[in-house]
Scaffold this motif. Structure first.
Motif, mmCIF file in Angstrom:
data_model
loop_
_atom_site.group_PDB
_atom_site.id
_atom_site.type_symbol
_atom_site.label_atom_id
_atom_site.label_comp_id
_atom_site.label_asym_id
_atom_site.label_seq_id
_atom_site.Cartn_x
_atom_site.Cartn_y
_atom_site.Cartn_z
ATOM 1 N N LEU A 101 13.500 7.263 5.310
ATOM 2 C CA LEU A 101 13.090 6.895 6.660
ATOM 3 C C LEU A 101 11.573 6.880 6.691
ATOM 4 C CD1 LEU A 101 15.524 9.146 8.726
ATOM 5 C CD2 LEU A 101 15.727 6.684 8.308
ATOM 6 N N ILE A 102 10.998 5.955 7.426
ATOM 7 C CA ILE A 102 9.542 5.873 7.399
ATOM 8 C C ILE A 102 9.019 5.288 8.705
ATOM 9 C CG2 ILE A 102 9.206 3.531 6.485
ATOM 10 C CD1 ILE A 102 7.299 4.959 4.409
ATOM 11 N N ILE A 103 7.864 5.783 9.098
ATOM 12 C CA ILE A 103 7.187 5.241 10.265
ATOM 13 C C ILE A 103 5.846 4.636 9.844
ATOM 14 C CG2 ILE A 103 6.194 5.778 12.507
ATOM 15 C CD1 ILE A 103 8.262 8.011 12.761
ATOM 16 N N GLN A 104 5.044 5.465 9.176
ATOM 17 C CA GLN A 104 3.735 5.011 8.710
ATOM 18 C C GLN A 104 3.825 4.756 7.205
ATOM 19 O OE1 GLN A 104 1.177 4.423 10.626
ATOM 20 N NE2 GLN A 104 1.921 5.296 12.559
ATOM 21 N N ARG A 105 4.230 3.552 6.826
ATOM 22 C CA ARG A 105 4.495 3.303 5.402
ATOM 23 C C ARG A 105 3.248 3.326 4.550
ATOM 24 N NH1 ARG A 105 8.155 -0.003 4.941
ATOM 25 N NH2 ARG A 105 8.674 -0.471 7.084
ATOM 26 N N ARG A 106 2.075 3.303 5.148
ATOM 27 C CA ARG A 106 0.838 3.361 4.372
ATOM 28 C C ARG A 106 0.355 4.789 4.141
ATOM 29 N NH1 ARG A 106 -1.903 -1.908 4.679
ATOM 30 N NH2 ARG A 106 -0.490 -3.310 5.778
ATOM 31 N N SER A 107 1.076 5.757 4.689
ATOM 32 C CA SER A 107 0.678 7.160 4.568
ATOM 33 C C SER A 107 1.455 7.849 3.458
ATOM 34 C CB SER A 107 0.932 7.885 5.884
ATOM 35 O OG SER A 107 0.708 9.272 5.735
ATOM 36 N N PRO A 108 0.778 8.431 2.461
ATOM 37 C CA PRO A 108 1.490 9.118 1.373
ATOM 38 C C PRO A 108 2.411 10.226 1.864
ATOM 39 C CG PRO A 108 -0.820 8.825 0.804
ATOM 40 C CD PRO A 108 -0.677 8.436 2.240
ATOM 41 N N SER A 109 2.066 10.889 2.940
ATOM 42 C CA SER A 109 2.854 12.019 3.429
ATOM 43 C C SER A 109 4.230 11.597 3.922
ATOM 44 C CB SER A 109 2.098 12.746 4.539
ATOM 45 O OG SER A 109 1.916 11.895 5.656
ATOM 46 N N GLU A 110 4.448 10.326 4.155
ATOM 47 C CA GLU A 110 5.747 9.834 4.617
ATOM 48 C C GLU A 110 6.781 9.773 3.492
ATOM 49 O OE1 GLU A 110 6.802 8.347 7.706
ATOM 50 O OE2 GLU A 110 5.032 9.081 8.746
ATOM 51 N N TYR A 111 6.329 9.776 2.274
ATOM 52 C CA TYR A 111 7.207 9.567 1.129
ATOM 53 C C TYR A 111 7.684 10.888 0.553
ATOM 54 C CZ TYR A 111 5.788 4.721 1.441
ATOM 55 O OH TYR A 111 5.567 3.437 1.897
#
Length: 124
Positions: A101-111
């Motif tokens: 699941l992802i909201i800010q796909r450019r943020s490493p912390s989302e992964y």
């Protein structure tokens, strides 16, 4: 949780090309939003490219738009990053990452899952 293994890095001259591979296991990569990030010495990890779970959306950092392309191959459960017209500033360790699941796909912390990285060095 998906496991990821990157390959395909190396040393290339400016203007050359490389194709990075990210082999997924444990889950299909299509179950995840997939991203490529890179980290140069002394710098923070930065977003390079991403592909949505549906495969219908691809996203790129401005610095690589028009030169890099992200894609996936279902049969091999692998995500690729084709890199063309490489520049010395593309040098770094490239990481593949996955997020169900992802909201800010450019943020490493989302992964949530990361590979070990593969080194890309572009000489001038």
């Amino acid at each position: 949780q998906v496991q990821l293994v990157e390959s395909g890095g190396g040393l290339v001259q400016a203007g050359g090309s490389l194709r990075l591979s990210c082999a997924a296991s444990g889950q299909t990569f299509r179950s995840n939003n997939m991203g490529w990030f890179r980290q140069a010495p002394g710098k923070e990890r930065e977003f390079v490219a991403a592909i949505s779970r549906s495969g219908g959306g691809t996203y790129y950092a401005d610095s690589v738009k028009g030169r890099f392309a992200i894609s996936g191959e279902n049969a091999k459960n692998t995500v690729y990053l084709q890199m063309n017209n490489l520049k010395p500033e593309d040098t770094g360790v490239y990481y593949c990452a996955a997020a169900p699941l992802i909201i800010q796909r450019r943020s490493p912390s989302e992964y949530k899952s990361w590979g070990q990285g593969t080194q890309v060095t572009v000489s001038s």
